[in-house]
Structures are given as C-alpha cells and as structure tokens.
Scaffold this active site. Structure first.
Site, short mmCIF file in Angstrom:
data_model
loop_
_atom_site.label_atom_id
_atom_site.label_comp_id
_atom_site.label_asym_id
_atom_site.label_seq_id
_atom_site.Cartn_x
_atom_site.Cartn_y
_atom_site.Cartn_z
N ASN A 208 0.85 -1.20 0.00
CA ASN A 208 0.00 0.00 0.00
C ASN A 208 0.88 1.24 0.00
OD1 ASN A 208 0.44 0.87 2.88
ND2 ASN A 208 -0.40 -1.19 3.23
N LYS A 336 -14.67 2.12 14.38
CA LYS A 336 -13.43 1.34 14.48
C LYS A 336 -12.95 1.27 15.93
CE LYS A 336 -11.21 1.45 10.39
NZ LYS A 336 -10.43 2.09 9.34
#
Ligand code: CTP
Length: 396
Positions: A208, A336
């Site tokens: 990434n 989250k």
C-alpha cells in the site's frame, strides 16, 4: 528536567558553532551543568570568553595544558560527565571518531569516555552526502553514538539540503532522551509503522502507499520524551528514528509476532498500514505469464491492533490505533474504536486529494472514549509530538 546533569559540550569548528551559545543557555536554564570544550577550529567561530561566560565555567581547549592535567586529566574530564555532546559536529570530527583518532583534546575525550555520546552534525550538503561521511555515520551508529539532525535547510554557504545543525529544542530533546530523562522515562511503548508487503510469489507482493513517516515521527517524539520505544516497521520509505529499538518486518504476520514478542508495554500505538489480506498461498516460484491469468485467492490477515487491545492478560494500559479513511472519516473511526477495542483512534482522511498518504503533513481527529478533538493540518512531525505529549499525560 535536566537538573544536576553534567554535560560535556564539545564545540566543533563550523559556522553553526554560534548556536552552541544558545544551547549552553538553554541547558543551564534546565538545570544542567555544562563543561565546554572548544576545538582549535571552533575558536575561529566563537570566542572562549563568550563560551566561558555563558557556561559560567572554564573552557577546556588544549590537550597538553599542564595546569589542566594537574587539576583534572582528560580521562577524568570525559568520565565526570553524564553525557558527551558534540555540537556542531564537523565532518572532520566524525571522521576522527570513526577512525579512532585522538590527536587533540576533543577527539581524545571522545575516545576516553565511558559515557553516551550524542552528535549534532553540521556541514555543507555535499560534505554530509559524501560517501566517506555516510560511511562514518554508519560506523558511529554501530558504535552506539546517537545523532540529533542534521536537518534540511538553507546553509550559510548558499546551498540547500541536509547538513544544517538541528534546532536547539531538537538537540535538547535528544539530550534528554540520551540521558533517559523526560516524562516518559521508564515507560515502554511499542509502535507499529509503515506498510506491509504480502508476497504473491518470490518477486511480487501486495503493498500500500504508506510511507511510514507518521509512525516514525511518533516514535521519534516518544523517544524524545524519554520512552523506551520498540519500533516495529514494515518496508518504509524513511529511515527509522534514532534511539529506538528497530524490528524490521515485511508481512502482517511477522508484525504481529514482533509486537507480541515486544510486550509487555505501557502503551501500544498501531500506526502501520497493515495489509488486510494476503495471498492464500505464496507461489514457491515466479508465476509465469504463459498460461492462464492467475486468479488470486486472498485470506484475511490477523488484526494486530484488535489482538493487542483485546488481550486478557498483560494488555498495555493505553492502546491506540489509527484510522485511514477516505469517506465519513469520524463516523468510520468511531465505529473502528468500538470494533477494535482500543482506547484512542487517530483518524485521518487518506483520500488522494489530501496528499496525506506518502506526504509530510497530516490533519487528524483524535477520538477517545470521552470525546473527540480535531487538530489543524500540520507537519507529521508535529502530529507525532502532540500525540506523544498526550500519551505522556495519559501514562503519568
Ligand atoms: N490494523 C492492524 N492490523 C490489521 C489491520 C489494521 O493492526 N491487520 C490497525 C492499523 O495499524 C490501524 C487500525 O488497525 O491502527 C486501523 O487500520 P485501518 O486500515 O484504518 O482499518 P482496517 O481495520 O483495515 O479497516 P478498513 O480497511 O475496513 O477501514
């Protein structure tokens, strides 16, 4: 915070030597005793009289000064200190240290000491980048010498780039860290950082865009406040900070293992952009183009943050995650926080238009169980410092 600490300050010869005067003042303001040593070249840039006046102490200048040797020999001088600081450290001094030369008072003290040594280099960009200096830097790091800077910037010689003396506050922070001082002294913090590489075959991997800049900045700031930092990093584009224990990993599974091995800790901060999936099976040989287009089957990686946050035994007192979001940043981050079971989430918008991923600035919202606060967009170094300061308060 440096009360009673004895600093032997070696001032090398360079235009930046004048900044050592301010360093002496700031050290003394913090309660440190400063014993100054001037190299011959340094005397061309600052006068022994001004150094002595600011330090309120005698300036040591010559190896063969018999009065000095009778009062306090160079061996004793180098050992009576808690820390040796060289600011500015010239290319020449670094070269002498790396080669083990002791041909004047400064280099002899540096060889005779049994204490930690911190260098704040300052030199022309080309001299800093010269392979000989970089070789010496690597040798000195290997010898356990610590460094503050140099930093990028405009130089007195008109060039621009790395080689400028670190600013005085940064040198002070490095001094405190080298002495094991600061609000996080005695605390252990584990930081994950950078991307992961999940192999597909021996030459290909899933990665990434994370650079590791934010995690590195945070680890540097935590160490600057005196924490013992275990820095578990994937293949980042920036070098790890000074004064931390570095564990290099590639994959999410290696990162989890390294984090588990580093515990117990007072706090864990997961700043890494961990690959959520890996190839179900890593091909042993390079997959050849001839034949059918391969179908990549993925399986989920372990969630490092969640596994640390949900530990039943030995959970760090403070577990902090980052949330990389591209939409509904705060709502997603709040979800989250609950899902992972951590204490704080640092949320940031990583949409391409923000330039955050791989960039040097960040705008974050800190979410805790009590509430949230949005910080202005600032350098990632500054985000790291603010977060480290908050961690210090929480662990106090
Ligand atoms: N994290 C982790 N291990 C993983 C995935 C994420 O430790 N396998 C951590 C990251 O370091 C970060 C936090 O979890 O602190 C959130 O990462 P993020 O990529 O924003 O979230 P994900 O859990 O991957 O969720 P999603 O991709 O759905 O946004």
């Amino acid at each position: 915070m440096l009360a009673g600490k004895r600093i032997l300050l070696i001032i090398g010869g360079g235009v930046a030597a004048f900044k050592s005067l301010d360093l002496i003042r700031r050290l003394r303001e913090r309660g440190a005793e400063v014993t100054p040593v001037l190299t011959r070249a340094a005397e061309e840039f600052v006068t022994p009289l001004s150094v002595a006046a600011l330090a309120a102490r005698k300036v040591h200048r010559d190896l063969f000064d018999l009065t000095d040797e009778a009062e306090m020999g160079h061996i004793e001088l180098s050992r009576a200190a808690d820390l040796l600081v060289v600011a500015p450290a010239t290319a020449n001094l670094m070269g002498k240290m790396a080669a083990g030369l002791a041909d004047d008072l400064a280099s002899t003290l540096l060889m005779a000491t049994d204490k930690r040594v911190l260098l704040a280099p300052a030199m022309n960009v080309r001299m800093w980048q010269h392979p000989a200096t970089q070789r010496n830097l690597a040798t000195l790091r290997g010898d356990g010498v610590r460094f503050a800077g140099p930093v990028d910037g405009a130089m007195a010689c008109g060039e621009f780039g790395p080689g400028r003396l670190a600013e005085v506050p940064e040198i002070l922070e490095a001094i405190a860290a080298a002495l094991g001082e600061g609000p996080l002294a005695g605390r252990h913090v584990v930081v994950t950082s950078g991307p992961t590489h999940e192999p597909i075959d021996p030459v290909r991997y899933i990665a990434n865009r994370s650079s590791g800049i934010q995690g590195t900045a945070l680890a540097r700031a935590l160490a600057g406040l005196g924490a013992r930092v275990t820095f578990v990093t994937g293949p980042a584009t920036v070098p790890p900070p000074e004064g931390v224990q570095v564990i290099q990993v590639e994959t999410a599974r290696q990162m989890l293992e390294a984090v588990q091995g580093a515990l117990p800790a007072d706090a864990a901060v997961c700043a890494a952009a961990v690959g959520d999936w890996r190839a179900e099976a890593e091909a042993a040989q390079k997959i050849k183009k001839a034949g059918a287009v391969p179908q990549l089957a993925l399986v989920e990686n372990p969630d490092i943050l969640a596994s640390v946050a949900r530990m039943e035994d030995g959970r760090p007192r403070l577990v902090i995650g980052f949330a990389a979001e591209t939409e509904n940043v705060t709502e997603n981050a709040r979800a989250k926080l609950a899902r992972k079971g951590c204490d704080w989430i640092v949320a940031n918008d990583v949409s391409a238009s923000t330039g955050v991923m791989g960039g040097t600035e960040n705008a974050v919202t800190l979410l805790t169980r009590e509430g949230e606060e949005t910080w202005p967009r600032v350098a990632k170094e500054e985000v790291g410092r603010r977060l480290a300061a908050r961690i210090a308060v929480a662990l106090a």
